[in-house]
Design a protein around this motif. Structure first.
Motif, PDB file in Angstrom:
ATOM      1  N   ILE A   1      15.497 -32.940 -28.399  1.00 41.81           N
ATOM      2  CA  ILE A   1      16.386 -31.912 -28.911  1.00 41.81           C
ATOM      3  C   ILE A   1      17.369 -30.833 -29.600  1.00 41.81           C
ATOM      4  CG2 ILE A   1      18.658 -31.950 -27.108  1.00 41.81           C
ATOM      5  CD1 ILE A   1      17.833 -34.285 -26.141  1.00 41.81           C
ATOM      6  N   VAL A   2      17.728 -31.976 -30.718  1.00 42.11           N
ATOM      7  CA  VAL A   2      17.976 -30.737 -32.100  1.00 42.11           C
ATOM      8  C   VAL A   2      16.931 -29.729 -32.571  1.00 42.11           C
ATOM      9  CG1 VAL A   2      18.868 -31.139 -34.380  1.00 42.11           C
ATOM     10  CG2 VAL A   2      19.798 -32.578 -32.531  1.00 42.11           C
ATOM     11  N   ALA A   3      16.211 -30.323 -32.452  1.00 42.05           N
ATOM     12  CA  ALA A   3      14.741 -29.220 -33.448  1.00 42.05           C
ATOM     13  C   ALA A   3      14.980 -27.911 -32.637  1.00 42.05           C
ATOM     14  CB  ALA A   3      13.980 -30.285 -33.089  1.00 42.05           C
ATOM     15  N   LEU A   4      14.894 -28.554 -31.082  1.00 37.07           N
ATOM     16  CA  LEU A   4      14.430 -27.105 -30.102  1.00 37.07           C
ATOM     17  C   LEU A   4      15.993 -26.440 -29.971  1.00 37.07           C
ATOM     18  CD1 LEU A   4      12.489 -29.102 -27.097  1.00 37.07           C
ATOM     19  CD2 LEU A   4      11.614 -27.599 -29.041  1.00 37.07           C
ATOM     20  N   LEU A   5      16.928 -26.937 -30.099  1.00 37.64           N
ATOM     21  CA  LEU A   5      18.993 -26.350 -30.261  1.00 37.64           C
ATOM     22  C   LEU A   5      19.149 -25.752 -31.268  1.00 37.64           C
ATOM     23  CD1 LEU A   5      20.819 -26.425 -27.985  1.00 37.64           C
ATOM     24  CD2 LEU A   5      21.903 -28.179 -29.198  1.00 37.64           C
ATOM     25  N   GLY A   6      18.390 -26.550 -32.576  1.00 39.91           N
ATOM     26  CA  GLY A   6      18.494 -25.355 -33.763  1.00 39.91           C
ATOM     27  C   GLY A   6      17.821 -24.576 -33.633  1.00 39.91           C
ATOM     28  N   LEU A   7      16.341 -23.936 -32.730  1.00 31.40           N
ATOM     29  CA  LEU A   7      15.400 -22.447 -33.033  1.00 31.40           C
ATOM     30  C   LEU A   7      16.686 -21.960 -32.057  1.00 31.40           C
ATOM     31  CD1 LEU A   7      13.350 -21.278 -33.902  1.00 31.40           C
ATOM     32  CD2 LEU A   7      11.974 -22.317 -31.229  1.00 31.40           C
ATOM     33  N   VAL A   8      17.138 -22.184 -30.926  1.00 28.04           N
ATOM     34  CA  VAL A   8      17.922 -21.247 -30.287  1.00 28.04           C
ATOM     35  C   VAL A   8      18.914 -21.411 -31.013  1.00 28.04           C
ATOM     36  CG1 VAL A   8      19.318 -21.487 -27.711  1.00 28.04           C
ATOM     37  CG2 VAL A   8      17.572 -22.875 -28.088  1.00 28.04           C
ATOM     38  N   ALA A   9      19.769 -21.664 -31.698  1.00 28.40           N
ATOM     39  CA  ALA A   9      20.560 -21.561 -32.859  1.00 28.40           C
ATOM     40  C   ALA A   9      20.958 -20.854 -33.676  1.00 28.40           C
ATOM     41  CB  ALA A   9      21.911 -22.255 -33.192  1.00 28.40           C
ATOM     42  N   LEU A  10      19.567 -20.191 -34.503  1.00 29.59           N
ATOM     43  CA  LEU A  10      18.893 -19.523 -35.427  1.00 29.59           C
ATOM     44  C   LEU A  10      18.804 -18.083 -34.268  1.00 29.59           C
ATOM     45  CD1 LEU A  10      17.782 -18.779 -38.121  1.00 29.59           C
ATOM     46  CD2 LEU A  10      15.664 -19.720 -37.298  1.00 29.59           C
ATOM     47  N   MET A  11      18.305 -18.203 -33.189  1.00 27.73           N
ATOM     48  CA  MET A  11      17.831 -17.079 -32.417  1.00 27.73           C
ATOM     49  C   MET A  11      19.119 -16.750 -31.968  1.00 27.73           C
ATOM     50  SD  MET A  11      14.990 -18.417 -30.087  1.00 27.73           S
ATOM     51  CE  MET A  11      14.466 -16.282 -29.441  1.00 27.73           C
ATOM     52  N   VAL A  12      19.770 -17.180 -31.524  1.00 22.88           N
ATOM     53  CA  VAL A  12      21.212 -16.485 -30.982  1.00 22.88           C
ATOM     54  C   VAL A  12      22.025 -16.305 -32.345  1.00 22.88           C
ATOM     55  CG1 VAL A  12      23.403 -17.052 -29.482  1.00 22.88           C
ATOM     56  CG2 VAL A  12      21.567 -18.183 -29.146  1.00 22.88           C
ATOM     57  N   THR A  13      21.732 -16.532 -33.670  1.00 25.97           N
ATOM     58  CA  THR A  13      23.080 -16.654 -34.309  1.00 25.97           C
ATOM     59  C   THR A  13      22.386 -15.321 -35.419  1.00 25.97           C
ATOM     60  OG1 THR A  13      23.488 -18.741 -35.238  1.00 25.97           O
ATOM     61  CG2 THR A  13      23.935 -17.006 -37.135  1.00 25.97           C
ATOM     62  N   VAL A  14      21.277 -14.207 -35.707  1.00 29.45           N
ATOM     63  CA  VAL A  14      20.133 -13.943 -36.050  1.00 29.45           C
ATOM     64  C   VAL A  14      20.917 -12.901 -35.071  1.00 29.45           C
ATOM     65  CG1 VAL A  14      17.909 -13.045 -36.499  1.00 29.45           C
ATOM     66  CG2 VAL A  14      18.450 -14.658 -37.702  1.00 29.45           C
ATOM     67  N   VAL A  15      20.510 -12.856 -33.601  1.00 32.73           N
ATOM     68  CA  VAL A  15      20.869 -11.870 -32.945  1.00 32.73           C
ATOM     69  C   VAL A  15      22.175 -11.315 -32.750  1.00 32.73           C
ATOM     70  CG1 VAL A  15      21.035 -11.754 -29.901  1.00 32.73           C
ATOM     71  CG2 VAL A  15      18.984 -12.341 -31.185  1.00 32.73           C
ATOM     72  N   GLY A  16      23.011 -11.976 -33.195  1.00 35.65           N
ATOM     73  CA  GLY A  16      24.645 -11.248 -33.035  1.00 35.65           C
ATOM     74  C   GLY A  16      24.849 -11.592 -34.175  1.00 35.65           C
TER      75      GLY A  16
ATOM     76  N   ALA B   1      28.731 -22.362 -32.663  1.00 34.88           N
ATOM     77  CA  ALA B   1      29.161 -23.800 -32.084  1.00 34.88           C
ATOM     78  C   ALA B   1      27.705 -24.809 -32.251  1.00 34.88           C
ATOM     79  CB  ALA B   1      29.996 -23.583 -30.894  1.00 34.88           C
ATOM     80  N   LEU B   2      26.327 -23.480 -31.498  1.00 36.44           N
ATOM     81  CA  LEU B   2      25.286 -24.799 -31.465  1.00 36.44           C
ATOM     82  C   LEU B   2      25.007 -25.727 -31.884  1.00 36.44           C
ATOM     83  CD1 LEU B   2      23.159 -22.661 -30.014  1.00 36.44           C
ATOM     84  CD2 LEU B   2      24.313 -23.953 -28.362  1.00 36.44           C
ATOM     85  N   TYR B   3      25.375 -24.740 -34.075  1.00 33.73           N
ATOM     86  CA  TYR B   3      24.696 -25.544 -34.769  1.00 33.73           C
ATOM     87  C   TYR B   3      25.638 -26.668 -35.296  1.00 33.73           C
ATOM     88  CZ  TYR B   3      21.548 -22.433 -37.633  1.00 33.73           C
ATOM     89  OH  TYR B   3      20.342 -21.731 -37.424  1.00 33.73           O
ATOM     90  N   ILE B   4      26.995 -27.099 -35.065  1.00 27.99           N
ATOM     91  CA  ILE B   4      28.084 -27.789 -35.036  1.00 27.99           C
ATOM     92  C   ILE B   4      27.466 -29.018 -33.720  1.00 27.99           C
ATOM     93  CG2 ILE B   4      30.009 -28.530 -34.404  1.00 27.99           C
ATOM     94  CD1 ILE B   4      30.827 -25.923 -35.522  1.00 27.99           C
ATOM     95  N   LEU B   5      26.954 -28.324 -32.890  1.00 23.41           N
ATOM     96  CA  LEU B   5      26.453 -29.536 -31.641  1.00 23.41           C
ATOM     97  C   LEU B   5      25.279 -30.255 -32.150  1.00 23.41           C
ATOM     98  CD1 LEU B   5      26.420 -30.937 -28.900  1.00 23.41           C
ATOM     99  CD2 LEU B   5      25.647 -29.058 -27.971  1.00 23.41           C
ATOM    100  N   CYS B   6      23.909 -29.102 -32.923  1.00 22.28           N
ATOM    101  CA  CYS B   6      22.563 -30.148 -33.549  1.00 22.28           C
ATOM    102  C   CYS B   6      23.260 -31.389 -34.859  1.00 22.28           C
ATOM    103  CB  CYS B   6      21.686 -28.950 -33.958  1.00 22.28           C
ATOM    104  SG  CYS B   6      21.062 -28.052 -32.859  1.00 22.28           S
TER     105      CYS B   6
END
Length: 216
Positions: free
Chosen positions: A86-101, A123-128
Motif C-alpha cells: 500500500i505504501v509503495a502505491l501510495l508513494g507513487l500517488v504522492a509523487l505525482m500529486v506533488t509534482v503536479v502542484g 500529507a500523503l508522504y506523511i501517511l506513507c
C-alpha cells in the motif's frame, strides 16, 4: 533558502524514502540468525523476510525459497506485506500529486488550488511514513521479545536485520520530506492569493462631471 528550493528538497527526501520502503520490502533480511552461543562459527545463517526465507552457507552459497501459502503466514508477515505494498502505491500517488502542484512545474497555474494540491502530496508522504512504521515496529517487538524469552531455544532466536534499519531510515525521510512540503506550501498559501486593488474615490469636478483619472 527559497520556498521552491525547500519544496524540491522535501520532494527529493520523500522520493528517497519511498524508494527505501520498496527496497526494504523486497529484502529477505527482516530477521536474521542470532549468534549467542559460545561457538560463533556456524555452518548456516537464516534470513527471513516478507516474501521469502533464505539459508546462507558458510561457503557463501545462498538458497532462497518463496513462501508457499499466504494464509499460513504469521499475522505480522501478512500485515507487513499489505502495508508495504500500500505504501509503495501510495508513494507513487504522492509523487505525482506533488509534482503536479509544485512551484517548479506549470501543470496548474499559480493559485490557492495549486498550494492545496501540494499540501495533499505532503500529507500523503506523511501517511506513507506512518503506515510503514507499523510493520517495522511490529517485527522489532517480536524479535526483541523472542530474544529475551527463555522459553525460546537459542537456535530459534533472531535479531533485527538490515531491512528494518533501511525501513526506519526511509520512514524518517518520508516524514521529514512530507513535513517540509506541507510547511512550505502553507507559507505560500497567502502569497498565491490575488492582491486587492485600490481605487481612488471618484470626486466630481467643477463642472459636475467625474474626473477620468480616477477610473482604474
Amino acid at each position: 533558502m527559497s520556498s521552491a528550493a525547500v519544496e524540491i528538497l522535501g520532494l527529493g527526501l520523500g522520493t528517497l524514502g519511498w524508494v527505501g520502503v520498496i527496497v526494504a520490502c523486497g529484502l529477505p533480511t527482516w530477521q536474521v540468525s542470532a549468534f549467542i552461543d559460545m561457538n560463533i562459527v556456524v555452518a548456516q545463517t537464516f534470513w527471513q523476510g516478507l516474501w521469502m526465507n533464505c539459508v546462507v552457507q558458510s561457503t557463501g552459497q545462498m538458497q532462497c525459497k518463496v513462501y508457499d501459502s499466504i494464509l499460513a503466514l504469521p499475522a505480522e508477515v501478512q500485515a507487513g506485506r499489505a502495508l508495504t505494498v500500500i505504501v509503495a502505491l501510495l508513494g507513487l500517488v504522492a509523487l505525482m500529486v506533488t509534482v503536479v502542484g509544485a512551484q517548479c512545474t506549470n501543470c496548474i497555474r499559480p493559485s490557492k488550488m495549486k498550494s492545496r494540491i501540494v499540501i495533499v502530496g505532503g500529507a500523503l508522504y506523511i501517511l506513507c511514513g506512518v503506515l510503514v512504521l507499523v510493520p517495522l515496529c511490529w517485527f522489532a517487538n517480536i524479535v526483541i521479545s523472542d530474544f529475551y524469552d527463555p522459553a525460546v531455544p537459542s537456535s530459534q532466536k533472531r535479531e533485527m536485520g538490515a531491512a528494518l534499519y533501511i525501513g526506519w531510515a526511509a520512514t524518517a525521510l518520508l516524514l521529514f520530506g512530507g513535513c517540509l512540503i506541507c510547511c512550505c506550501s502553507c507559507s505560500q498559501h497567502d502569497e498565491t492569493s490575488f492582491p486587492v486593488k485600490y481605487s481612488a474615490p471618484r470626486r466630481p469636478t467643477s463642472n459636475g462631471e467625474y474626473d477620468k483619472k480616477n477610473y482604474v
